[in-house]
Design a protein around this motif. Sequence first.
Motif, PDB file in Angstrom:
ATOM      1  N   ILE A 241       6.127   9.706  -2.897  1.00  0.00           N
ATOM      2  CA  ILE A 241       5.477   8.400  -2.822  1.00  0.00           C
ATOM      3  C   ILE A 241       5.936   7.766  -1.519  1.00  0.00           C
ATOM      4  O   ILE A 241       7.138   7.644  -1.277  1.00  0.00           O
ATOM      5  N   VAL A 242       4.977   7.381  -0.682  1.00  0.00           N
ATOM      6  CA  VAL A 242       5.290   6.832   0.637  1.00  0.00           C
ATOM      7  C   VAL A 242       4.643   5.461   0.791  1.00  0.00           C
ATOM      8  O   VAL A 242       3.449   5.304   0.510  1.00  0.00           O
ATOM      9  N   LYS A 243       5.446   4.486   1.241  1.00  0.00           N
ATOM     10  CA  LYS A 243       4.897   3.166   1.530  1.00  0.00           C
ATOM     11  C   LYS A 243       4.229   3.215   2.896  1.00  0.00           C
ATOM     12  O   LYS A 243       4.811   3.677   3.870  1.00  0.00           O
ATOM     13  N   LYS A 244       2.997   2.745   2.953  1.00  0.00           N
ATOM     14  CA  LYS A 244       2.273   2.731   4.222  1.00  0.00           C
ATOM     15  C   LYS A 244       2.743   1.546   5.041  1.00  0.00           C
ATOM     16  O   LYS A 244       2.904   0.444   4.521  1.00  0.00           O
TER      17      LYS A 244
ATOM     18  N   GLU B 255       8.173  -2.399  -7.637  1.00  0.00           N
ATOM     19  CA  GLU B 255       8.906  -1.949  -8.818  1.00  0.00           C
ATOM     20  C   GLU B 255       8.212  -0.772  -9.512  1.00  0.00           C
ATOM     21  O   GLU B 255       8.858   0.060 -10.140  1.00  0.00           O
ATOM     22  N   PHE B 256       6.899  -0.695  -9.406  1.00  0.00           N
ATOM     23  CA  PHE B 256       6.147   0.352 -10.096  1.00  0.00           C
ATOM     24  C   PHE B 256       6.431   1.741  -9.543  1.00  0.00           C
ATOM     25  O   PHE B 256       6.383   2.728 -10.286  1.00  0.00           O
ATOM     26  N   THR B 257       6.734   1.852  -8.266  1.00  0.00           N
ATOM     27  CA  THR B 257       6.933   3.183  -7.670  1.00  0.00           C
ATOM     28  C   THR B 257       8.101   3.925  -8.316  1.00  0.00           C
ATOM     29  O   THR B 257       8.047   5.147  -8.454  1.00  0.00           O
TER      30      THR B 257
ATOM     31  N   SER C  49       0.849  -1.191   0.000  1.00  0.00           N
ATOM     32  CA  SER C  49       0.000   0.000   0.000  1.00  0.00           C
ATOM     33  C   SER C  49       0.883   1.238   0.000  1.00  0.00           C
ATOM     34  O   SER C  49       1.861   1.309   0.748  1.00  0.00           O
ATOM     35  N   TYR C  50       0.521   2.196  -0.841  1.00  0.00           N
ATOM     36  CA  TYR C  50       1.275   3.445  -0.969  1.00  0.00           C
ATOM     37  C   TYR C  50       0.312   4.617  -0.970  1.00  0.00           C
ATOM     38  O   TYR C  50      -0.867   4.466  -1.245  1.00  0.00           O
ATOM     39  N   GLU C  51       0.868   5.791  -0.681  1.00  0.00           N
ATOM     40  CA  GLU C  51       0.148   7.036  -0.916  1.00  0.00           C
ATOM     41  C   GLU C  51       1.106   7.981  -1.608  1.00  0.00           C
ATOM     42  O   GLU C  51       2.306   7.957  -1.351  1.00  0.00           O
ATOM     43  N   THR C  52       0.574   8.754  -2.517  1.00  0.00           N
ATOM     44  CA  THR C  52       1.384   9.718  -3.243  1.00  0.00           C
ATOM     45  C   THR C  52       0.670  11.067  -3.233  1.00  0.00           C
ATOM     46  O   THR C  52      -0.555  11.128  -3.317  1.00  0.00           O
ATOM     47  N   ILE C  53       1.459  12.109  -3.093  1.00  0.00           N
ATOM     48  CA  ILE C  53       0.934  13.465  -3.166  1.00  0.00           C
ATOM     49  C   ILE C  53       1.620  14.153  -4.341  1.00  0.00           C
ATOM     50  O   ILE C  53       2.846  14.099  -4.464  1.00  0.00           O
TER      51      ILE C  53
END
Length: 116
Positions: A93-96, A73-75, A7-11
Amino acid sequence: MPNLTNSYETIIILSANLEDDAITATVEKFKKLIADNGEIESVEDWGKRKFAYPIQKQNDGHYTLINFKSSPEFTAELDRVYNITDGVLRSIIVKKQIKPVKAKKAPKPTEAASAE
């Protein structure tokens, strides 16, 4: 081998100098890229916000938060696309971190219960 996803979040902070149509098109471009390589959980459009300090001689930016799941790999590819896209002032991009659920401990038997 199992398909590993995180799970990631990106701003994304886009230039406020862009037209509304250009901002919408750029966000849709990133949403499509993420959806093609993972699963979008939520999208929050935070709108135009004032910066604490100027970035590239600009004082405002358009913020968008996207929560998604994808392979690790996608990040790197997403970050590369952010860096080459015109109008993107900043991105992250931050990994939760998923906190493990602690199992409840059984209550200790009291002395009165053990005396019986």
